[in-house]
Write an enzyme that holds these catalytic residues in place. Structure first.
Site, PDB file in Angstrom:
ATOM      1  N   ARG A 234       0.847  -1.181   0.000  1.00 20.41           N
ATOM      2  CA  ARG A 234       0.000   0.000   0.000  1.00 20.41           C
ATOM      3  C   ARG A 234       0.885   1.235   0.000  1.00 20.41           C
ATOM      4  NH1 ARG A 234      -3.174  -2.621  -1.826  1.00 20.41           N
ATOM      5  NH2 ARG A 234      -5.306  -3.135  -1.227  1.00 20.41           N
ATOM      6  N   GLU A 263      -3.946   7.948  -5.213  1.00 21.30           N
ATOM      7  CA  GLU A 263      -4.104   7.293  -6.516  1.00 21.30           C
ATOM      8  C   GLU A 263      -5.370   7.792  -7.212  1.00 21.30           C
ATOM      9  OE1 GLU A 263      -3.940   3.049  -6.024  1.00 21.30           O
ATOM     10  OE2 GLU A 263      -1.910   3.093  -5.226  1.00 21.30           O
ATOM     11  N   HIS A 282      -0.850   0.708 -10.093  1.00 29.00           N
ATOM     12  CA  HIS A 282      -1.530  -0.239  -9.200  1.00 29.00           C
ATOM     13  C   HIS A 282      -2.079  -1.430 -10.005  1.00 29.00           C
ATOM     14  CE1 HIS A 282      -3.761  -0.499  -5.089  1.00 29.00           C
ATOM     15  NE2 HIS A 282      -3.443  -1.696  -5.541  1.00 29.00           N
TER      16      HIS A 282
END
Length: 319
Positions: A234, A263, A282
């Protein structure tokens, strides 16, 4: 024999995914399934719903009377720090996350970059562009030391692949249950000792109060000057300001970042343009419809048979 039915709501902003999930579940004989992609649709179908399979669900609906029948919330992803800390989700509601699905994808992601760096892929590609016969001897992963922070299913698969490259493998975890997988095991009070001999540090930890900004300036500076950092856990595991400062000083060979504090990573952010930082969106551990559906249906059977659920989240631990 007909299967016991329960009302299921599938939610995602992506209509194509929702339709595919609904179809997969119905094919298994569970027919009472509705799909939603918006707040309004979720609000419409929540009454009498018992089970939710979702991604980016409008959780503010879960503390309203229309959600009183919901007993179990299955996330489509592995990370649940946002759900664990969400006050809208009743304390007696089961939360489960996807487990044992991402090790193959994420470990391949990690080693695709490590191999590119150790074999100097950029130099080879540049030589081709220049039509230059640049014959050189590249380095090898053999004998290098990789440290994996987090030894769950993802970390364990990275360990397995590191063994295939004849690497030294160290690990850090909170429980120590998987300590036998690695050559040297460390606990969270040993971070400085853990990182100082590593050539590569891979972060797979969940985000909790204990792991927020666990990688800071002190940890980064304790690493070898030519070490590489990889984050597939993360974003907020790493203090990005500290990382930028340390790397601008010339410390660390590279940072491979698939996750970020914010993000999508904003346009113009300095991480995009730093020459020794690799930015990806991601994507290292995708939640596929096939994989998530398979996991959910197996868990649904366990739920209906009142067996313990796989991936059950411990809210005290944060994952």
């Amino acid at each position: 024999m007909s299967k016991r039915q329960t009302n299921i709501l599938v939610f995602s902003p992506n209509l194509t995914d929702v339709e595919a999930y609904v179809e997969s579940i119905r094919k298994e004989g569970y027919l009472s399934v509705q799909g939603a992609t918006t707040f309004e649709e979720a609000e419409k179908y929540l009454p009498n719903t018992e089970v939710i399979l979702a991604w980016k669900f409008p959780t503010q609906l879960l503390n309203k009377p229309i959600s009183s029948s919901v007993r179990w919330f299955q996330s489509m992803g592995a990370g649940v720090n946002d759900l664990v800390t969400d006050p809208s989700i009743p304390k007696d509601m089961f939360i489960t996350r996807i487990v044992d699905q991402f090790g193959t994808y994420i470990s391949e992601y990690v080693f695709s970059f490590l191999l590119d760096i150790v074999k100097d892929g950029p130099r080879m590609r540049q030589a081709q562009l220049k039509q230059s016969w640049d014959s050189f001897t590249s380095d090898t992963l053999k004998g290098k030391t990789i440290g994996i922070a987090g030894l769950g299913s993802i970390g364990a698969e990275i360990v397995r692949k590191a063994r295939a490259f004849d690497m030294n493998v160290n690990g850090l975890s909170f429980s120590g249950k998987q300590a036998s997988l690695v050559d040297q095991h460390y606990f969270p009070n040993q971070w400085l000792e853990f990182v100082k001999e590593l050539d590569y540090l891979v972060q797979t930890l969940p985000l909790t109060d204990q792991t927020h900004y666990v990688i800071n300036k002190d940890i980064l500076l304790a690493m070898k000057p030519n070490a590489c950092l990889i984050n597939v856990g993360r974003g907020a595991l790493i203090n990005e300001d500290h990382l930028i400062s340390v790397m601008q000083s010339g410390h660390l060979q590279a940072a491979i970042l698939d996750v970020f504090e914010k993000e999508p990573l904003p346009k113009g952010h300095i991480l995009w343009s730093m020459p020794n930082v690799y930015v990806t969106s991601h994507l290292s551990g995708p939640s596929t419809v096939e994989g998530v559906s398979h996991f959910f249906i197996k868990n649904l059977k366990r739920y209906l048979e009142e067996q313990p659920l796989h991936g059950l989240v411990d809210r005290k631990l944060g994952y």
